[in-house]
Design an enzyme around this catalytic site. Structure first.
Site, PDB file in Angstrom:
ATOM      1  N   GLU A 452      13.098   2.379   4.214  1.00  0.00           N
ATOM      2  CA  GLU A 452      13.449   2.578   5.626  1.00  0.00           C
ATOM      3  C   GLU A 452      12.977   1.420   6.512  1.00  0.00           C
ATOM      4  O   GLU A 452      12.585   1.613   7.651  1.00  0.00           O
ATOM      5  CB  GLU A 452      12.894   3.909   6.152  1.00  0.00           C
ATOM      6  CG  GLU A 452      13.572   5.135   5.595  1.00  0.00           C
ATOM      7  CD  GLU A 452      15.029   5.257   6.006  1.00  0.00           C
ATOM      8  OE1 GLU A 452      15.435   4.608   6.982  1.00  0.00           O
ATOM      9  OE2 GLU A 452      15.767   5.990   5.324  1.00  0.00           O
ATOM     10  N   GLY A 453      13.026   0.213   5.977  1.00  0.00           N
ATOM     11  CA  GLY A 453      12.590  -0.965   6.719  1.00  0.00           C
ATOM     12  C   GLY A 453      11.176  -1.344   6.327  1.00  0.00           C
ATOM     13  O   GLY A 453      10.224  -0.620   6.626  1.00  0.00           O
TER      14      GLY A 453
END
Length: 603
Positions: A452-453
């Site tokens: 997620e990043g």
């Protein structure tokens, strides 16, 4: 103290969540219905997830050439979750939802992350997939795909990364070509054939549901057959594992989506993680969501809540390790008191929790996990304010979410992982073995700094975009909230000194923020962002110091063990953690060039 008591205190006394029932969307709820949801999820997590967490780790997904095998307990757990209605927790009543506030949904899901984050991932991905379709899909796409997912008949995935393009989504090469001249006539949406490969797809193949709905990012070629470079060429597509007719019924045919292999991971082993091939036999049928070129915009619609969910998952793994190491420290005898009396080998040993250094490690964990829990719930409460608050309040919530989303994702991912490391240390050699669960918690948590990043991407987003956006309005909104807490602390003799320390830390952060962009060539992002990660770390610690002080201001009157524990954890954070920002911000303020100028050959 139980995690549930802390959770109830944060929701009721600090965030005043029961007051949300005064709003039209939540009017049919009450404090009692919120508590009932938490009770139900706590019980399901305890009965169906926690007892099988180790099994899901040991018996990781296995592919026999035809199907992926998972333990039967995983099937039972995700069925119980689906039957609870939590897949549609925040959705409208009209589509089978419960219209729960985001903050209650997140709090309820915390029990599953703590019990077995890997088993819970199948449901969390499905809910996120369906929520995105409700926001961006056509009415027919919502009816056919999203509602089947909310019912738990079909599960979902997110297919973003590719083998050659992990975090760099603008470099994806999967292509989607219109399926014939009448491609736009399909009632399920504009129909395309997709060809390409997707990597790191959690829950990408399994037998837990009758279908899997992949949301796939791909590029549509231009008139010359060339892919449009960069993010503006990316579109989003629904690609079911099994083909579906216009009425939403399975046709009995498998779509052109195949499993190329399973990834064997350090942690999160209970969640299948896949390399998927699309279009090996001519093209996987997909239905476009939204307009061409709006794929990332659709996907980022859900990023706030997804990143809050990742941060909360990291918190709960840290919390599980904290509770395990605390229980161990209370019953493990080792060592004696310092001084002459302690030299008597015949004197009884003390539980290790009586040793100052063990208390230090437990206090660190408590400050990380309880502070991280408060941060995640605060951000979830901002989501509710964004969607249901008055105009100005919603505007402020949006600004705060902009600047806090990189923090709520990254800070727990780093520091609750550190809590897991400390839990292993408290158990000593036993903690390093599989006889105790703390090593698995650490392995599972290590993913959260990546997905997620990644940590570095969150740092670049914060320093490179969020603090400067709209003329610094988001940073000013946060500073305003922090200063309000400082002013309240000035009225409390017991908290005045912490208020002064927080004010000084905020000033230091503000000064370094200005200096990071104050010199160098115009537009020289490399120089300004070379120390983005230390900036992220310092920013996160200032935010957590604020969260802790604000929480203390909401403690009920009295000096019971619950209140003393919170006060001690906050004192620990201010004494041992907050001073770290000086070193982090020093390299930011002077625009330290070492990491930027380091040459590959010098390594």
């Amino acid at each position: 103290m139980s995690m549930r008591r802390t959770l109830d205190f944060l929701l009721t006394d600090w965030l005043r969540v029961p007051a949300l029932t005064q709003r039209e969307r939540f009017a049919e709820h009450s404090a009692e219905t919120f508590a009932a949801v938490l009770d139900t999820c706590e019980k399901i997590a305890a009965d169906k997830f926690a007892p099988f967490n180790r099994l899901s780790d040991v018996e990781e997904p296995r592919f026999d050439g035809e199907r992926v095998h998972l333990p039967a307990s995983t099937q039972a757990a995700v069925r119980a979750y689906a039957e609870s209605g939590m897949l549609a927790a925040a959705q409208d009543y009209e589509v089978g939802g419960m219209q729960l506030p985001c903050v209650i949904e997140m709090a309820a899901n915390a029990f599953f992350s703590k019990a077995s984050v890997a088993m819970g991932a199948y449901a969390m991905l499905t809910s996120g997939n369906a929520n995105l379709l409700m926001a961006h899909g056509t009415p027919r796409q919502r009816e056919v795909f999203a509602q089947a997912e909310f019912a738990g008949r079909w599960f979902g995935t997110m297919c973003l990364s590719e083998p050659q393009a992990g975090s760099s989504l603008s470099d994806i090469a999967t292509r989607a070509v219109a399926d014939g001249a009448d491609f736009a006539a399909d009632p399920l949406g504009p129909r395309y054939l997709l060809r390409g490969n997707k990597m790191w797809i959690s829950a990408g193949e399994h037998e837990l549901s009758e279908n899997i709905i992949h949301l796939v990012l791909a590029k549509i070629p231009d008139e010359q057959g060339q892919l449009i470079p960069g993010a503006r060429g990316i579109s989003l597509f629904i690609v079911p594992k099994h083909s579906v007719d216009a009425q939403g019924q399975l046709t009995g045919q498998r779509n052109d989506v195949s499993l190329a292999g399973l990834n064997h991971k350090l942690g999160f082993r209970g969640t299948s993680n896949c390399l998927l091939n699309f279009g090996e036999r001519g093209g996987a049928v997909g239905y476009r969501v939204g307009a061409p070129g709006e794929g990332l915009a659709c996907m980022f619609h859900m990023m706030n809540e997804a990143r809050i969910g990742v941060g909360l998952g990291a918190v709960m793994l840290g919390y599980a390790g904290y509770e395990a190491s605390l229980a161990y420290a209370r019953q493990r005898p080792q060592g004696r008191a310092m001084g002459p009396q302690g030299k008597d080998a015949g004197s009884p040993q003390r539980p290790i929790i009586e040793h100052a250094d063990v208390k230090r490690m437990l206090l660190a964990q408590k400050s990380y996990v309880e502070g991280g829990l408060a941060l995640a719930l605060f951000c979830a409460r901002l989501v509710d304010e964004l969607h249901t608050g008055e105009a100005e309040s919603a505007r402020q919530a949006k600004l705060l979410l902009e600047v806090l989303t990189p923090i709520v994702k990254s800070w727990p991912s780093e520091w609750c992982l550190e809590a897991n490391s400390l839990a292993i240390q408290v158990l000593g050699g036993y903690g390093y073995t599989r006889d105790f669960p703390v090593e698995q918690y650490w392995r599972d948590n290590r993913l959260n700094m990546i997905h997620e990043g990644t940590h570095g991407i969150q740092a670049l987003d914060l320093l490179g975009r969020k603090i400067a956006m709209q003329g610094g309005q988001a940073l000013l909104a946060l500073a305003g909230r922090i200063n309000t807490t400082v002013e309240r602390a000035q009225q409390d003799a017991g908290l005045m000194s912490l208020g002064h320390e927080l004010a000084a830390a905020l000033a230091l952060l503000g000064g370094a923020s200005k200096k990071a962009w104050a010199s160098g060539e115009p537009g020289d992002l490399d120089e300004a962002l070379a120390n983005a990660t230390p900036y992220l770390q310092a920013f996160g610690h200032v935010v957590l110091a604020w969260i802790w002080l604000d929480v203390l201001l909401s403690l009920p009157e009295g000096e019971d063990d619950f209140a003393r524990g919170k006060q001690a954890a906050a004192r620990y954070f201010y004494a041992y953690e907050l001073p770290k920002i000086n070193a982090w911000l020093a390299v930011v303020a002077r625009r330290e060039s070492l990491c930027r100028e380091m040459q590959s050959a010098w390594f």
